[in-house]
Each structure stands twice: as structure tokens, then as C-alpha cells.
Write an enzyme that holds these catalytic residues in place. Structure first.
Site, PDB file in Angstrom:
ATOM      1  N   GLU A 146       0.894  -1.168   0.000  1.00 29.64           N
ATOM      2  CA  GLU A 146       0.000   0.000   0.000  1.00 29.64           C
ATOM      3  C   GLU A 146       0.920   1.202   0.000  1.00 29.64           C
ATOM      4  OE1 GLU A 146      -1.562   2.990   0.468  1.00 29.64           O
ATOM      5  OE2 GLU A 146      -2.179   2.603   2.544  1.00 29.64           O
ATOM      6  N   CYS A 173      -1.978   9.043   2.609  1.00 27.36           N
ATOM      7  CA  CYS A 173      -1.879   8.515   1.246  1.00 27.36           C
ATOM      8  C   CYS A 173      -3.134   8.852   0.453  1.00 27.36           C
ATOM      9  CB  CYS A 173      -1.621   7.014   1.264  1.00 27.36           C
ATOM     10  SG  CYS A 173      -2.679   6.093   2.354  1.00 27.36           S
TER      11      CYS A 173
HETATM   12  P1  NDP Z   1       9.143   5.085   4.055  1.00 30.56           P
HETATM   13  O1  NDP Z   1       8.381   4.454   2.997  1.00 30.56           O
HETATM   14  O2  NDP Z   1      10.619   5.122   3.923  1.00 30.56           O
HETATM   15  O3  NDP Z   1       8.801   4.344   5.446  1.00 30.56           O
HETATM   16  C1  NDP Z   1       7.718   3.477   5.623  1.00 30.56           C
HETATM   17  C2  NDP Z   1       8.183   2.220   6.332  1.00 30.56           C
HETATM   18  O4  NDP Z   1       9.001   1.453   5.425  1.00 30.56           O
HETATM   19  C3  NDP Z   1       9.055   2.489   7.547  1.00 30.56           C
HETATM   20  O5  NDP Z   1       8.823   1.518   8.546  1.00 30.56           O
HETATM   21  C4  NDP Z   1      10.443   2.368   6.972  1.00 30.56           C
HETATM   22  O6  NDP Z   1      11.394   2.120   7.940  1.00 30.56           O
HETATM   23  C5  NDP Z   1      10.274   1.200   6.031  1.00 30.56           C
HETATM   24  N1  NDP Z   1      11.275   1.120   4.977  1.00 30.56           N
HETATM   25  C6  NDP Z   1      11.735   2.105   4.184  1.00 30.56           C
HETATM   26  N2  NDP Z   1      12.628   1.642   3.306  1.00 30.56           N
HETATM   27  C7  NDP Z   1      12.754   0.319   3.537  1.00 30.56           C
HETATM   28  C8  NDP Z   1      13.537  -0.714   2.950  1.00 30.56           C
HETATM   29  N3  NDP Z   1      14.379  -0.490   1.953  1.00 30.56           N
HETATM   30  N4  NDP Z   1      13.421  -1.949   3.461  1.00 30.56           N
HETATM   31  C9  NDP Z   1      12.575  -2.184   4.468  1.00 30.56           C
HETATM   32  N5  NDP Z   1      11.820  -1.263   5.070  1.00 30.56           N
HETATM   33  C10 NDP Z   1      11.895  -0.008   4.605  1.00 30.56           C
HETATM   34  O7  NDP Z   1       8.571   6.527   4.295  1.00 30.56           O
HETATM   35  P2  NDP Z   1       9.282   7.865   4.835  1.00 30.56           P
HETATM   36  O8  NDP Z   1       8.965   7.999   6.251  1.00 30.56           O
HETATM   37  O9  NDP Z   1      10.723   7.908   4.470  1.00 30.56           O
HETATM   38  O10 NDP Z   1       8.494   8.962   3.984  1.00 30.56           O
HETATM   39  C11 NDP Z   1       8.936   9.329   2.683  1.00 30.56           C
HETATM   40  C12 NDP Z   1       7.765   9.548   1.747  1.00 30.56           C
HETATM   41  O11 NDP Z   1       7.045   8.341   1.604  1.00 30.56           O
HETATM   42  C13 NDP Z   1       6.716  10.544   2.236  1.00 30.56           C
HETATM   43  O12 NDP Z   1       7.069  11.849   1.959  1.00 30.56           O
HETATM   44  C14 NDP Z   1       5.508  10.096   1.459  1.00 30.56           C
HETATM   45  O13 NDP Z   1       5.552  10.637   0.177  1.00 30.56           O
HETATM   46  C15 NDP Z   1       5.672   8.598   1.405  1.00 30.56           C
HETATM   47  N6  NDP Z   1       4.892   7.907   2.459  1.00 30.56           N
HETATM   48  C16 NDP Z   1       3.661   7.486   2.111  1.00 30.56           C
HETATM   49  C17 NDP Z   1       2.862   6.893   3.054  1.00 30.56           C
HETATM   50  C18 NDP Z   1       1.499   6.467   2.696  1.00 30.56           C
HETATM   51  O14 NDP Z   1       0.683   6.222   3.583  1.00 30.56           O
HETATM   52  N7  NDP Z   1       1.221   6.360   1.421  1.00 30.56           N
HETATM   53  C19 NDP Z   1       3.291   6.706   4.438  1.00 30.56           C
HETATM   54  C20 NDP Z   1       4.626   7.175   4.690  1.00 30.56           C
HETATM   55  C21 NDP Z   1       5.377   7.748   3.715  1.00 30.56           C
HETATM   56  P3  NDP Z   1      12.768   2.984   7.999  1.00 30.56           P
HETATM   57  O15 NDP Z   1      12.374   4.403   8.058  1.00 30.56           O
HETATM   58  O16 NDP Z   1      13.427   2.452   9.232  1.00 30.56           O
HETATM   59  O17 NDP Z   1      13.527   2.671   6.741  1.00 30.56           O
END
Ligand code: NDP
Length: 454
Positions: free
Chosen positions: A228, A262
Site C-alpha cells: 500500500e 496517502c
Molecule cells: P518510508 O516508505 O521510507 O517508510 C515506511 C516504512 O518502510 C518504515 O517503517 C520504513 O522504515 C520502512 N522502509 C523504508 N525503506 C525500507 C527498505 N528499503 N526496506 C525495508 N523497510 C523499509 O517513508 P518515509 O517515512 O521515508 O516517507 C517518505 C515519503 O514516503 C513521504 O514523503 C511520502 O511521500 C511517502 N509515504 C507514504 C505513506 C502512505 O501512507 N502512502 C506513508 C509514509 C510515507 P525505515 O524508516 O526504518 O527505513
């Protein structure tokens, strides 16, 4: 990012956590795997009892939990309360409906009996974001535990206290030990956990980048995944729409969760016949949103969740203006402590600008003027994402075409988009795959076992 609670309203560090050691991770995986062996046999009635208790605990502890959410990621306190209420409702919904959803489905064939039965898969890893630190987890947790699966949560690093609180609530609700555990781990530790043979599937909510990394690994491991991811949802307003209602919903949808959702409306596609009036009303309503201390009831927009989010948003707005977008209100960080950004409206962003294709995560709206329905649909679909859309028109023919031709996982007509435990939720295109919520969400992590008895 370090695993730490940092108050985004002040920038103050509250608490830092050490990531789990490899040994500690293995112990938790072993516990989860043992828990699944017995939990899968726990009767539905008992699971439902625990799920209802979990709903009650969310309500009993709401004041303390809401303050924790707001303190860790900055959403206005009223929204934190609403999030907890929604989690409790989802728990009760699945407690009530799981038996019906998982009833064997008879299919007539030449055999004496043939049917599909739904078996749980095992230990599922949930990688979750910070924007709805309870709801994102509960919409996985409630159906997964009712289905007989076991969960391991890798939450975003800025909401560790919420992550630990969820584990503790599940335990206090009476679910057996190991049924749901939080892993305080860093990004680099996720692939090791996912590769462990005791993990059977993964669900991830977050950015496209995170989705690609986890989805690619899950594919290689041949483990089921559900993604998602982001959205750049269109909010289409045609000339027959109830303009006041459309504007009210447009502002609400753009500013929900301080713009970090989102399914927030991000691109406003407005018919030329009402464009000037919409722009005037919308800009004025956005400019009058109350930005401030998220602990106060009257606050409508709090700080962004992290300094990185703030810097990213600031950079996106500047890039849009440099590319030729017109700034109608806002446009700047708010000086002082905390990660605040002004509610902002931009119009006329050229479609060639790289930021046109980004997800904009903050209270920043993009307006586009269109001359007819074809152009509205084309503009709405002109995005790599396909999560949801909201369309405003009283013309039945326009409604029909918008419903049929918008490329998205959901289309809401004359209503802003919101998730609902009764309805499937998820996207197409770069917004991911699979569905959460409803019976469809529950069945994502189940084996649809075909049984034929001659
Ligand atoms: P991320 O997608 O990086 O984080 C979401 C989750 O994924 C966190 O638990 C993160 O942990 C984990 N994650 C990230 N990269 C990896 C990886 N390579 N392997 C495994 N787990 C991973 O979101 P951000 O907080 O960095 O936000 C950045 C952008 O993402 C926002 O500006 C927005 O555009 C989008 N976003 C969208 C969401 C939605 O609901 N659609 C929610 C959050 C973000 P960790 O940080 O420890 O890597």
C-alpha cells in the site's frame, strides 16, 4: 534513521531506543513461530473475545494513547482520538464478521463435495509508516489475528512508543504470548527478517522506494506481499457540483493529518466554468486553517512528522515555483521551533516538471483548470499513482464516466475518500497491489484451499 521519539512540535528528543540484536530478533521469530502453531487452533469465539477486549482497551486508554501519537508524530490531538476510535471500530467489525468471511465456500462440481476453506498462512511481517501509527497497524492486525495469523511489526523509526504500546495492548487483551510482537529494528535488518523461513508473507505501507525494495525481495523469496504505497489522488470538480460542499471537502481532504495521508486529495482538477470561484473559496479556506500546537483541540494543522518531511516538502514547493507554478497562498516554512509549514496552494504547475509526478506529503494543494470532462479524466489519470479519487458532479452521465474511467483503487462520488473497514482499500499502478480491509483484506494472508471429496 535512529529509532527515537522526537517531538515534531518542538524538535525535542524524548527517548532513543537501541535496535534489537540479531539474537533478540531470533528469539522473537522463534516465539512467533511457536505461537502460530497453537494460535491457529484457537477457536474463533475466543479470538473475537480478545479482539473486543482490544477495542475496549483502545477506548479506555484513549487519552494517554492519543497524547503519545501526537507527541511522536505531531498530528492534532483530535485526529489522534479519531484514529483510536477507528481502530476500535475495526477490531469490533472483524470480531463480528470474521466467522462469516471465513466460512467455507461450496462450489458445485461432479464430486460429492467441493469447497474452498480459508486457512491462515503463518507469521506475517508488517512494515508500517508513521502517518497513522495506530490505524495503519490495526488495519493489518485486526483481520490478521482474527484469521489465525501471527504478526511481527517493524514500525517507522519515529514512532517506537506507539509500536511498543500496540504490542502491550494486544497482550493485555488476552491474545496468547507471541501472537503480535514489535521488532525495534533498522531498515538494514528488515531483509534478514523477511528472508527467515519462519516469515511467510509481508505487508508494507509507505513510499514507492520502500515498496520496491521489500516487494522485490519478497518476490525473489516467493513470499506473498501486499503493498500500500503512495498516492497523488485527484479531486475533480465539474460545474454541476455543489461548490460550497466541494470546497469544504477539498480543504478537509488536503489537510487531513496535516496533509500526510496517502488518500489525501493532492491534485485538484477543476472545470473552467467554476474554476475562478473554486480557486477564490479554496484559497481563502486554506489560508484560514489554524496551524499550531497539536496538543490543542482547536488546532487543524500540526507540524510535519519529521525534519526530513519538512525539508522535502519545502524543496518540492520551491521546485514547483521554479518550474512555473503560481503561488496563491502560503509557500514557506513557519519559523521557530517545530516542523511547521504554511497551508499552501499552487496553480498551473507545468506537467513537465518532475515534482508533478511526486507524492506531496504536507498541506500543499495543486490546482489544475480543465475545459471538459475528457480533459478532467486525462489529467486525473496523468500520474504514476492510482490509489483513490474523489469526483464532484451532479450529472449522472459524468458520474458514470468518472467511475468507469478513473484509474484508481477507489472512486468516491460527491464524497471525500476515507478508508472504511467494510470496504476494500488499496491501489493500482505505483500505489501498490493487494487490498486491505473488508473480507478481501482478510483473505490476502490466507490459503484459499480447494477441497474435493469424491
Ligand atoms: P518510508 O516508505 O521510507 O517508510 C515506511 C516504512 O518502510 C518504515 O517503517 C520504513 O522504515 C520502512 N522502509 C523504508 N525503506 C525500507 C527498505 N528499503 N526496506 C525495508 N523497510 C523499509 O517513508 P518515509 O517515512 O521515508 O516517507 C517518505 C515519503 O514516503 C513521504 O514523503 C511520502 O511521500 C511517502 N509515504 C507514504 C505513506 C502512505 O501512507 N502512502 C506513508 C509514509 C510515507 P525505515 O524508516 O526504518 O527505513
Amino acid at each position: 534513521m535512529a529509532i527515537e521519539s522526537m517531538n515534531p512540535a518542538t524538535g525535542e528528543l524524548i527517548r532513543r531506543f537501541d535496535p534489537l540484536t540479531e539474537d533478540a530478533i531470533h528469539q522473537k521469530l522463534a516465539l512467533a513461530s511457536e505461537a502460530f502453531k497453537s494460535y491457529a487452533a484457537v477457536p474463533m469465539g475466543h479470538r473475537a473475545l480478545c479482539m473486543r477486549k482490544l477495542a475496549n482497551l483502545l477506548e479506555e486508554d484513549a487519552v494517554e494513547l492519543a497524547e503519545m501519537i501526537t507527541m511522536e508524530m505531531g498530528k492534532p490531538i483530535k485526529a489522534s482520538h479519531a484514529e483510536l476510535t477507528k481502530c476500535a471500530a475495526a477490531c469490533r467489525y472483524y470480531a463480528e464478521n470474521a466467522v462469516r468471511m471465513l466460512a467455507p465456500e461450496s462450489i458445485t462440481t461432479e464430486a460429492s463435495r467441493s469447497f474452498v476453506r480459508w486457512d491462515p498462512l503463518g507469521v506475517v511481517l508488517a512494515v508500517m509508516p508513521w502517518n497513522f501509527p495506530f490505524w495503519q497497524v490495526f488495519r493489518f492486525l485486526a483481520p490478521a489475528l482474527m484469521a489465525g495469523n501471527v504478526g511481527l511489526l517493524k514500525h517507522a523509526p519515529n514512532v517506537p512508543q506507539c509500536a511498543l504500546a500496540i504490542e502491550s495492548l494486544v497482550r493485555r487483551a488476552g491474545f496468547p504470548r507471541g501472537t503480535f510482537q514489535t521488532l525495534l529494528i533498522e531498515t538494514s535488518q528488515v531483509d534478514g527478517v523477511l528472508a527467515d523461513e519462519r516469515i511467510v508473507a509481508v505487508t508494507l505501507t509507505g513510499s514507492e522506494t520502500a515498496g520496491r525494495a521489500v516487494g522485490a525481495q519478497a518476490g525473489w523469496l516467493i513470499k506473498k506481499s501486499l503493498l500500500e504505497l503512495g498516492g497523488s489522488d485527484p479531486f475533480i470538480v465539474m460545474s454541476s457540483a455543489d461548490l460550497d460542499l466541494a470546497v469544504e471537502n477539498a480543504v478537509q481532504s488536503r489537510c487531513i493529518n496535516s496533509g500526510q495521508s496517502c488518500i489525501a486529495a493532492k491534485r485538484f482538477v477543476i472545470h473552467a466554468g467554476i474554476y475562478e470561484e473554486f480557486e477564490r473559496l479554496f484559497v481563502s479556506a486554506m489560508a484560514s486553517m489554524r496551524v499550531g500546537d497539536p496538543m490543542l483541540d482547536e488546532t487543524q494543522i500540526g507540524p510535519l512528522a519529521t525534519r526530513r518531511q519538512l525539508e522535502n516538502l519545502d524543496q518540492q514547493v520551491n521546485a514547483a515555483i521554479t518550474a512555473g507554478a503560481r503561488l496563491l497562498t502560503g509557500g514557506r516554512r513557519i519559523l521557530g521551533p517545530g516542523y511547521y509549514f504554511e497551508p499552501t496552494v499552487l496553480s498551473g504547475l507545468p506537467r513537465t516538471a518532475p515534482v508533478y509526478r511526486d507524492e506531496i506529503f504536507g498541506p500543499v494543494a495543486l490546482l489544475f483548470k480543465v475545459n471538459h470532462l475528457d480533459e478532467a479524466i486525462r489529467t486525473a489519470n496523468d500520474t504514476p499513482f492510482g490509489l483513490a479519487a474523489s469526483a464532484w458532479t451532479r450529472d449522472p452521465d459524468e458520474q458514470q464516466r468518472l467511475v468507469a474511467e478513473i484509474q484508481a483503487g477507489s472512486v468516491f462520488v460527491n464524497k471525500m475518500v476515507a478508508s472504511d473497514p467494510r470496504l476494500p482499500f488499496g491501489g493500482i499502478k505505483h500505489s501498490g497491489y493487494g487490498r486491505e480491509l473488508s473480507a478481501a483484506g482478510m483473505r490476502e494472508f490466507m490459503n484459499a484451499k480447494t477441497v474435493v471429496i469424491a
